[in-house]
Design an enzyme around this catalytic site. Structure first.
Site, PDB file in Angstrom:
ATOM      1  N   ALA A  65       0.832  -1.203   0.000  1.00  0.00           N
ATOM      2  CA  ALA A  65       0.000   0.000   0.000  1.00  0.00           C
ATOM      3  C   ALA A  65       0.868   1.255   0.000  1.00  0.00           C
ATOM      4  O   ALA A  65       2.024   1.235   0.430  1.00  0.00           O
ATOM      5  CB  ALA A  65      -0.920  -0.008   1.215  1.00  0.00           C
ATOM      6  N   GLY A 108       0.526  -5.267   0.738  1.00  0.00           N
ATOM      7  CA  GLY A 108      -0.511  -5.251  -0.277  1.00  0.00           C
ATOM      8  C   GLY A 108      -0.073  -5.851  -1.594  1.00  0.00           C
ATOM      9  O   GLY A 108      -0.905  -6.383  -2.346  1.00  0.00           O
ATOM     10  N   GLU A 111      -0.663  -9.380  -1.093  1.00  0.00           N
ATOM     11  CA  GLU A 111      -2.110  -9.603  -1.077  1.00  0.00           C
ATOM     12  C   GLU A 111      -2.685  -9.563  -2.491  1.00  0.00           C
ATOM     13  O   GLU A 111      -3.595 -10.332  -2.825  1.00  0.00           O
ATOM     14  CB  GLU A 111      -2.779  -8.566  -0.182  1.00  0.00           C
ATOM     15  N   GLU A 131       3.204  -6.159   7.802  1.00  0.00           N
ATOM     16  CA  GLU A 131       2.405  -5.083   8.389  1.00  0.00           C
ATOM     17  C   GLU A 131       2.574  -4.946   9.896  1.00  0.00           C
ATOM     18  O   GLU A 131       2.534  -3.829  10.432  1.00  0.00           O
ATOM     19  CB  GLU A 131       0.922  -5.285   8.053  1.00  0.00           C
TER      20      GLU A 131
END
Length: 257
Positions: A65, A108, A111, A131
């Site tokens: 992210a 991310g 992910e 994270e």
């Protein structure tokens, strides 16, 4: 359609989309918007039978992210495009989506890769969900997809420590389908996409649906999903073509009808 954060090339039967958001290919709102638009565009294009998602640059598929956008989220502003929504769209997509992970994938980025149906990873890359080291949790499906892919025990270790997996570990745990030298990742993914593009689109769609939906329910309900898919494919022209080609000893020419 024009893209600002993706480099998109249409090949024979498939599309290659490279995340282009240097230096880390962070999954900003712009990247997520482009991915969402790409999925919508390819869904309506019968010439596209598979999608390859990769990253520009050699070191990173995506670092995750966009941290520069965190302050806005912490201030209570809801992002216009949700990573959850985009990744669920990929996971439930009726055409195969392949992650060509030419560089490391973290947070991310991992992910995103996990939401794809198939994954090819560079032998020199690492992949993980760090994270917890930022005081947060995997927020785009990581806590749900990683245990489904590699099992609860190992997934908890990966997420609670935040330590990345090597390519060899990712392969041994079943997180990726194949590990190849970095310079071969994209060519391997393209070859796989080209092979899938020659397959029967309706059958591929129903296999993806049965596996994805079936894993989230009981085996009894999963079999009902499978039976419904079987009814659809047996009524298709592709099924007739497959049988005809078999008896005529020739490659089938599937039209997706």
């Amino acid at each position: 359609m024009e893209y600002t954060k993706l480099v998109v090339e249409k090949e024979n039967g498939y599309v290659v989309a490279a995340i282009n958001n240097p230096p880390a290919n962070a999954l900003s709102q712009g990247v997520l918007r482009d991915l969402n638009n790409l999925l919508d565009e390819c869904l309506g294009d019968d010439e596209v039978r598979a999608i390859v998602i990769t990253g520009t640059g050699e070191k990173l598929f995506s670092a995750g992210a966009d941290i520069s956008e965190f302050a806005s989220i912490q201030a209570g502003n809801t992002p216009k495009i949700s990573g959850h929504d985009v990744f669920l769209k990929i996971e439930n997509y009726p055409k195969p989506v392949i992650a060509a992970i030419q560089g490391s994938a973290f947070g991310g980025g991992n992910e995103l890769a996990m939401s794809c149906h198939l994954r090819i990873l560079s032998a020199s890359a690492k992949i993980g969900l760090p994270e917890v080291k930022l005081g947060i949790i995997p927020g785009w499906g990581g806590t749900q997809r990683l245990p489904r892919l590699i099992g609860k025990t190992k997934a908890l270790e990966v997420m609670l420590t935040g330590d990345p997996l090597s390519a060899e570990e990712a392969l041994s745990y079943g997180l990726v389908n194949k590990v190849v030298p970095a310079e071969q990742v994209l060519s391997e993914a393209k070859a796989l996409a080209a092979r899938l593009a020659k397959g029967a689109p309706i059958a591929i769609r129903e296999i993806l649906k049965a596996v994805t939906k079936g894993l989230d329910t009981t085996i009894e309900e999963g079999i009902k999903i499978e039976q419904a898919g079987s009814a659809v494919v047996f009524a298709s022209e592709d099924a007739k073509e497959g049988a005809t080609a078999f008896f005529q000893k020739r490659p089938p020419d599937f039209k997706g009808r």
